[in-house]
Design an enzyme around this catalytic site. Structure first.
Site, PDB file in Angstrom:
ATOM      1  N   GLU A 196      -5.258  -4.568  10.618  1.00 24.71           N
ATOM      2  CA  GLU A 196      -4.199  -3.580  10.807  1.00 24.71           C
ATOM      3  C   GLU A 196      -4.432  -2.813  12.103  1.00 24.71           C
ATOM      4  OE1 GLU A 196      -2.235  -2.560   6.780  1.00 24.71           O
ATOM      5  OE2 GLU A 196      -3.831  -1.130   7.128  1.00 24.71           O
TER       6      GLU A 196
ATOM      7  N   GLY B 267       2.765   2.487  10.630  1.00 27.83           N
ATOM      8  CA  GLY B 267       3.722   3.572  10.420  1.00 27.83           C
ATOM      9  C   GLY B 267       4.458   3.992  11.687  1.00 27.83           C
TER      10      GLY B 267
ATOM     11  N   GLU C 107      -6.339   5.074   7.912  1.00 30.37           N
ATOM     12  CA  GLU C 107      -6.042   6.487   7.623  1.00 30.37           C
ATOM     13  C   GLU C 107      -7.255   7.164   6.992  1.00 30.37           C
ATOM     14  OE1 GLU C 107      -2.478   5.669   5.434  1.00 30.37           O
ATOM     15  OE2 GLU C 107      -1.512   5.084   7.302  1.00 30.37           O
TER      16      GLU C 107
ATOM     17  N   HIS D 244      -9.176   1.726   4.923  1.00 28.89           N
ATOM     18  CA  HIS D 244      -7.908   1.843   5.639  1.00 28.89           C
ATOM     19  C   HIS D 244      -8.086   2.795   6.828  1.00 28.89           C
ATOM     20  CE1 HIS D 244      -3.766   2.796   6.551  1.00 28.89           C
ATOM     21  NE2 HIS D 244      -3.458   1.670   5.925  1.00 28.89           N
TER      22      HIS D 244
ATOM     23  N   LYS E 126       0.241   4.272  -0.278  1.00 26.22           N
ATOM     24  CA  LYS E 126      -0.317   5.495   0.330  1.00 26.22           C
ATOM     25  C   LYS E 126      -0.051   6.682  -0.608  1.00 26.22           C
ATOM     26  CE  LYS E 126       0.112   3.200   4.728  1.00 26.22           C
ATOM     27  NZ  LYS E 126       0.270   3.278   6.170  1.00 26.22           N
TER      28      LYS E 126
ATOM     29  N   GLY F 257       5.275   1.158   4.500  1.00 27.78           N
ATOM     30  CA  GLY F 257       6.628   1.671   4.292  1.00 27.78           C
ATOM     31  C   GLY F 257       7.564   0.723   3.551  1.00 27.78           C
TER      32      GLY F 257
ATOM     33  N   SER G  60       3.599  -2.047  10.193  1.00 27.41           N
ATOM     34  CA  SER G  60       5.042  -2.156  10.388  1.00 27.41           C
ATOM     35  C   SER G  60       5.583  -3.551  10.077  1.00 27.41           C
ATOM     36  CB  SER G  60       5.441  -1.728  11.802  1.00 27.41           C
ATOM     37  OG  SER G  60       5.081  -0.379  12.028  1.00 27.41           O
TER      38      SER G  60
ATOM     39  N   ASN H 205       0.886  -1.165   0.000  1.00 29.55           N
ATOM     40  CA  ASN H 205       0.000   0.000   0.000  1.00 29.55           C
ATOM     41  C   ASN H 205       0.918   1.207   0.000  1.00 29.55           C
ATOM     42  OD1 ASN H 205      -1.761   2.077   0.445  1.00 29.55           O
ATOM     43  ND2 ASN H 205      -2.327   1.462   2.530  1.00 29.55           N
TER      44      ASN H 205
END
Ligand code: 13P
Length: 255
Positions: A170, A176, A100, A98, A15, A238, A216, A13
């Site tokens: 998640e 993150g 976020e 998600h 982002k 990431g 992570s 992902n």
């Protein structure tokens, strides 16, 4: 069906990262590194990157996904993208709900459900995200919350349509932050999701659903996480922006 027969899926992902030119470069770097994968390899990229990503991934085992989809077929929804648009562009997967988007863009369990329905009705595979905040975990609500979010997201989804659903657990506190859930916490969370699916669709159906862990996950911890019985791959933030790290995770899920 059990872990041995379920399809492991490693999905990046990205982002809000990478321009189209950067997307092309990163996918070209990844292609040879993941060519031997014995799991599905997906990259969910910003809308603007989709044509470049699909072009770059052509002829490889990398499939391209989007990071969101609107629930209406078309109309006066400035700035939104429909499922039909994604399908025509060659997209196969879409991340929905998600944390976020829940946190910053007003996503609710109801809109997550509507988007999920729109995605699967259009033939996309939905990667539906659920997860508790640290506060919810500390209050002891993890199981209740994960089961509620899972059932809400899957409202009106048939057992047949479930074949086009992946759920990603998640934990919000692990996204993150560099704080990964332990393999036991990941397995437990994924287990709650599977139980919720079993409560609605029955155990046999629940055993067929791919449930990822995300938060992570990286080249160092992927092995331990994907070895867990309920963890069928990962949704990677990431570490999906670095070709070598992503390839190590793909390798871990291919064992
Ligand atoms: P990180 O891997 O950067 O923690 O992000 C996880 C995530 O949100 C994937 O959707």
């Amino acid at each position: 069906m059990n872990k041995a027969t379920r399809q492991a899926v490693i999905a990046g992902n990205w982002k809000m990262n990478k321009t189209p030119a950067q997307a092309t470069a990163l996918i070209n770097e990844m292609k040879p590194l993941v060519a031997e994968a014995d799991c599905k390899v997906v990259l969910c990229v910003p809308f603007i990157d989709i044509p470049a990503a699909i072009e770059a991934a052509k002829g490889s085992n990398i499939e391209i996904g989007a990071e969101n989809v609107h629930f209406k077929a078309n109309g006066a929804y400035t700035g939104e993208i429909s499922a039909e648009m994604l399908v025509e562009a060659g997209v196969k997967y879409v991340v929905i709900g998600h944390s976020e988007r829940r946190q910053y863009f007003g996503e609710t369990d109801q809109t997550v459900n509507l988007r999920t329905l729109a995605a699967v009705n259009a033939g996309l595979t939905a990667i539906v995200c659920v997860g508790e905040t640290l506060e919810q975990r500390e209050l002891g609500y993890t199981e209740t919350l994960l089961k509620f979010q899972t059932k809400m997201a899957l409202t009106n989804i048939s057992a047949e349509q479930l074949k086009n659903i992946i759920v990603a657990y998640e934990p919000v506190w692990a996204i993150g932050t560099g704080v990964t859930a332990t393999a036991e916490q990941a397995d437990e969370g994924n287990g709650f999701v599977r139980e919720a699916i079993a409560e609605v669709y029955g155990k046999e159906v629940a055993e067929t659903v791919t449930i990822q862990y995300g938060g992570s996950m990286n080249a160092k911890n992927a092995d331990e996480l994907v070895a867990k019985v309920n963890v069928d791959g990962g949704l990677i933030g990431g570490a999906s922006l670095k070709a070598e790290d992503f390839a190590v995770i793909v390798k871990a899920a291919s064992k």
